[in-house]
Motif scaffolding. Structure first.
Motif, PDB file in Angstrom:
ATOM      1  N   TRP A 146      -3.761   3.244   1.131  1.00  0.00           N
ATOM      2  CA  TRP A 146      -4.365   2.989  -0.172  1.00  0.00           C
ATOM      3  C   TRP A 146      -3.810   1.701  -0.758  1.00  0.00           C
ATOM      4  O   TRP A 146      -2.597   1.502  -0.831  1.00  0.00           O
ATOM      5  CB  TRP A 146      -4.083   4.152  -1.122  1.00  0.00           C
ATOM      6  CG  TRP A 146      -4.605   5.459  -0.627  1.00  0.00           C
ATOM      7  CD1 TRP A 146      -3.883   6.500  -0.126  1.00  0.00           C
ATOM      8  CD2 TRP A 146      -5.986   5.872  -0.587  1.00  0.00           C
ATOM      9  NE1 TRP A 146      -4.719   7.536   0.225  1.00  0.00           N
ATOM     10  CE2 TRP A 146      -6.005   7.178  -0.036  1.00  0.00           C
ATOM     11  CE3 TRP A 146      -7.175   5.259  -0.952  1.00  0.00           C
ATOM     12  CZ2 TRP A 146      -7.183   7.876   0.150  1.00  0.00           C
ATOM     13  CZ3 TRP A 146      -8.357   5.956  -0.759  1.00  0.00           C
ATOM     14  CH2 TRP A 146      -8.364   7.237  -0.229  1.00  0.00           C
ATOM     15  N   ALA A 178      -8.154   1.178   2.098  1.00  0.00           N
ATOM     16  CA  ALA A 178      -9.149   1.677   1.144  1.00  0.00           C
ATOM     17  C   ALA A 178      -8.667   1.465  -0.282  1.00  0.00           C
ATOM     18  O   ALA A 178      -7.470   1.552  -0.570  1.00  0.00           O
ATOM     19  CB  ALA A 178      -9.411   3.162   1.383  1.00  0.00           C
ATOM     20  N   ASN A 179      -9.617   1.186  -1.184  1.00  0.00           N
ATOM     21  CA  ASN A 179      -9.281   1.015  -2.598  1.00  0.00           C
ATOM     22  C   ASN A 179      -8.669   2.300  -3.152  1.00  0.00           C
ATOM     23  O   ASN A 179      -9.215   3.396  -2.972  1.00  0.00           O
ATOM     24  CB  ASN A 179     -10.529   0.658  -3.400  1.00  0.00           C
ATOM     25  CG  ASN A 179     -10.887  -0.816  -3.281  1.00  0.00           C
ATOM     26  OD1 ASN A 179     -10.139  -1.603  -2.708  1.00  0.00           O
ATOM     27  ND2 ASN A 179     -12.033  -1.178  -3.822  1.00  0.00           N
ATOM     28  N   SER A 180      -7.565   2.159  -3.846  1.00  0.00           N
ATOM     29  CA  SER A 180      -6.833   3.334  -4.335  1.00  0.00           C
ATOM     30  C   SER A 180      -7.638   4.158  -5.333  1.00  0.00           C
ATOM     31  O   SER A 180      -7.395   5.348  -5.499  1.00  0.00           O
ATOM     32  CB  SER A 180      -5.505   2.895  -4.964  1.00  0.00           C
ATOM     33  OG  SER A 180      -5.712   1.917  -5.941  1.00  0.00           O
ATOM     34  N   ALA A 239      -8.884  -3.531  -1.376  1.00  0.00           N
ATOM     35  CA  ALA A 239      -8.943  -3.422   0.073  1.00  0.00           C
ATOM     36  C   ALA A 239      -9.398  -4.718   0.742  1.00  0.00           C
ATOM     37  O   ALA A 239      -8.942  -5.048   1.834  1.00  0.00           O
ATOM     38  CB  ALA A 239      -9.875  -2.275   0.476  1.00  0.00           C
ATOM     39  N   THR A 256       0.706   5.545   1.743  1.00  0.00           N
ATOM     40  CA  THR A 256       0.082   6.434   2.724  1.00  0.00           C
ATOM     41  C   THR A 256       0.544   7.858   2.493  1.00  0.00           C
ATOM     42  O   THR A 256       1.435   8.131   1.690  1.00  0.00           O
ATOM     43  CB  THR A 256       0.481   6.027   4.156  1.00  0.00           C
ATOM     44  OG1 THR A 256       1.909   6.219   4.307  1.00  0.00           O
ATOM     45  CG2 THR A 256       0.138   4.579   4.449  1.00  0.00           C
ATOM     46  N   VAL A 282      -5.498   6.306   6.657  1.00  0.00           N
ATOM     47  CA  VAL A 282      -5.831   5.586   5.429  1.00  0.00           C
ATOM     48  C   VAL A 282      -4.575   5.052   4.738  1.00  0.00           C
ATOM     49  O   VAL A 282      -3.608   5.777   4.521  1.00  0.00           O
ATOM     50  CB  VAL A 282      -6.612   6.489   4.457  1.00  0.00           C
ATOM     51  CG1 VAL A 282      -6.860   5.746   3.140  1.00  0.00           C
ATOM     52  CG2 VAL A 282      -7.928   6.928   5.081  1.00  0.00           C
ATOM     53  N   GLY A 299       0.795  -1.217   0.000  1.00  0.00           N
ATOM     54  CA  GLY A 299       0.000   0.000   0.000  1.00  0.00           C
ATOM     55  C   GLY A 299       0.830   1.270   0.000  1.00  0.00           C
ATOM     56  O   GLY A 299       2.057   1.236  -0.093  1.00  0.00           O
ATOM     57  N   ASN A 346      -9.057   7.463  -4.132  1.00  0.00           N
ATOM     58  CA  ASN A 346      -8.152   8.556  -3.800  1.00  0.00           C
ATOM     59  C   ASN A 346      -8.123   9.572  -4.940  1.00  0.00           C
ATOM     60  O   ASN A 346      -7.199   9.638  -5.737  1.00  0.00           O
ATOM     61  CB  ASN A 346      -6.751   7.998  -3.549  1.00  0.00           C
ATOM     62  CG  ASN A 346      -5.807   9.034  -2.987  1.00  0.00           C
ATOM     63  OD1 ASN A 346      -6.243  10.060  -2.447  1.00  0.00           O
ATOM     64  ND2 ASN A 346      -4.516   8.790  -3.106  1.00  0.00           N
TER      65      ASN A 346
END
Length: 317
Positions: A79, A61-63, A83, A15, A77, A13, A66
């Motif tokens: 990304w 969370a699903n990117s 997720a 951040t 969060v 992920g 964003n």
């Protein structure tokens, strides 16, 4: 317990640069039960809003959520591409810290059994002669593994499963009709990272082998007959039965209560809906194609037949 930096690496992920480097997460949780030590996940905009309003210490969370024009500023969060998948990976990593590798005192272990390191054998387990079990496996209570079966690394077998039992194959006398058991002297091979549900049974080969491929996940109360070959990363839901010498190729998905006749083939990536029936010798092909019904047929054809029946027409017309 895991710090943010480790979690980001596990789930691949990203951040905010100013995100807290020392956030400690000990568990995953539903949003309504989350506290500062828990991680939650969000697949859509509404779920992300709910997650941000929660007390969770970390949000996967699903990117695709964003968006530059409405940037999310919450430092909790992380990304990720998917997720739900990331959440599952995180849960598995957190659970590894509580895993205990041991052989329970009530387990019965036959001669010449090989058990790899970091493997747990639960109470009441029976391991037949010459069974081989790889590293980091978990064999839960009252599992029976018949002689000669081979399990790879990181295999999970839930309670009550029976692996390597004799297959259901008989020869009939041409004079009397009496049935005699055909030799069931092959073996069973379970490859790495397979998971097998409670009370599932998998037969050994008759003269050859039954093989379950890498990463396949098998639900509770599934039966797989002798000489079957199940490919890699196959998913098989509960109460499915697969008759002897059938093949399920890589990435196929079998819904609950699927029935497959002997010598049938389910091709790579094929999806069989719940309750589908595959006739003996039938070949179902086409990655991503969905088959349903008894006998199983392409989804559009199955739905068309249902519509005809509702109108009182002949489904063969």
């Amino acid at each position: 317990m895991a710090e943010l930096s480790a979690i980001v690496e596990w789930v691949k992920g990203s951040t905010k640069e100013e995100a807290r480097p020392n956030a400690e997460i000990t568990r995953v949780s539903a949003m309504e039960d989350a506290e500062r030590d828990a991680a939650v996940f969000a697949l859509d905009e509404n779920a992300l809003k709910t997650a941000i309003a929660s007390r969770a210490g970390l949000i996967l969370a699903n990117s695709r959520l964003n968006h530059p024009d409405r940037a999310v500023t919450d430092e909790r969060v992380v990304w990720v591409r998917d997720a739900r998948y990331g959440f599952a990976v995180l849960a598995q990593k957190l659970a590894e810290g509580s895993f205990r590798a041991e052989i329970h005192s009530t387990a019965m272990v036959g001669e010449e059994v090989e058990i790899g390191p970091d493997t747990s054998i639960g109470p009441g387990v029976v391991l037949g002669e010459r069974v081989k079990i790889g590293r980091a496996c978990r064999i839960d209570a009252r599992v029976t593994i018949y002689p000669g079966a081979v399990l790879g690394d990181e295999v999970i077998v839930q309670s009550g499963a029976v692996l390597g039992s004799a297959g259901f194959g008989y020869a009939a006398s041409p004079e009397t009709g009496e049935y005699v058991l055909f030799p069931q002297q092959g073996r069973l091979v379970i490859e790495d990272r397979v998971e097998i549900g409670a009370n599932t049974t998998i037969d050994r080969g008759a003269l050859g082998e039954t093989r379950i491929g890498y990463g396949t996940k098998i639900d509770n109360l599934v039966h797989i007959g002798h000489n079957c070959r199940i490919g890699r990363n196959v998913v098989i839901a509960a109460q499915t039965g697969i008759s002897g010498s059938s093949v399920v190729e890589d990435g196929a998905v079998l819904g609950g209560q699927v029935g497959i006749g002997e010598h049938a083939t389910v091709g790579a990536g094929v999806i069989l809906g719940g309750g589908a029936g595959v006739l003996s010798g039938k070949k179902m092909q086409g990655a991503g194609r969905v088959f349903w019904g008894r006998p199983a047929r392409p989804l559009k054809e199955y739905l068309r037949d249902l519509a005809r029946l509702r109108r009182g027409g002949d489904p063969r017309a």
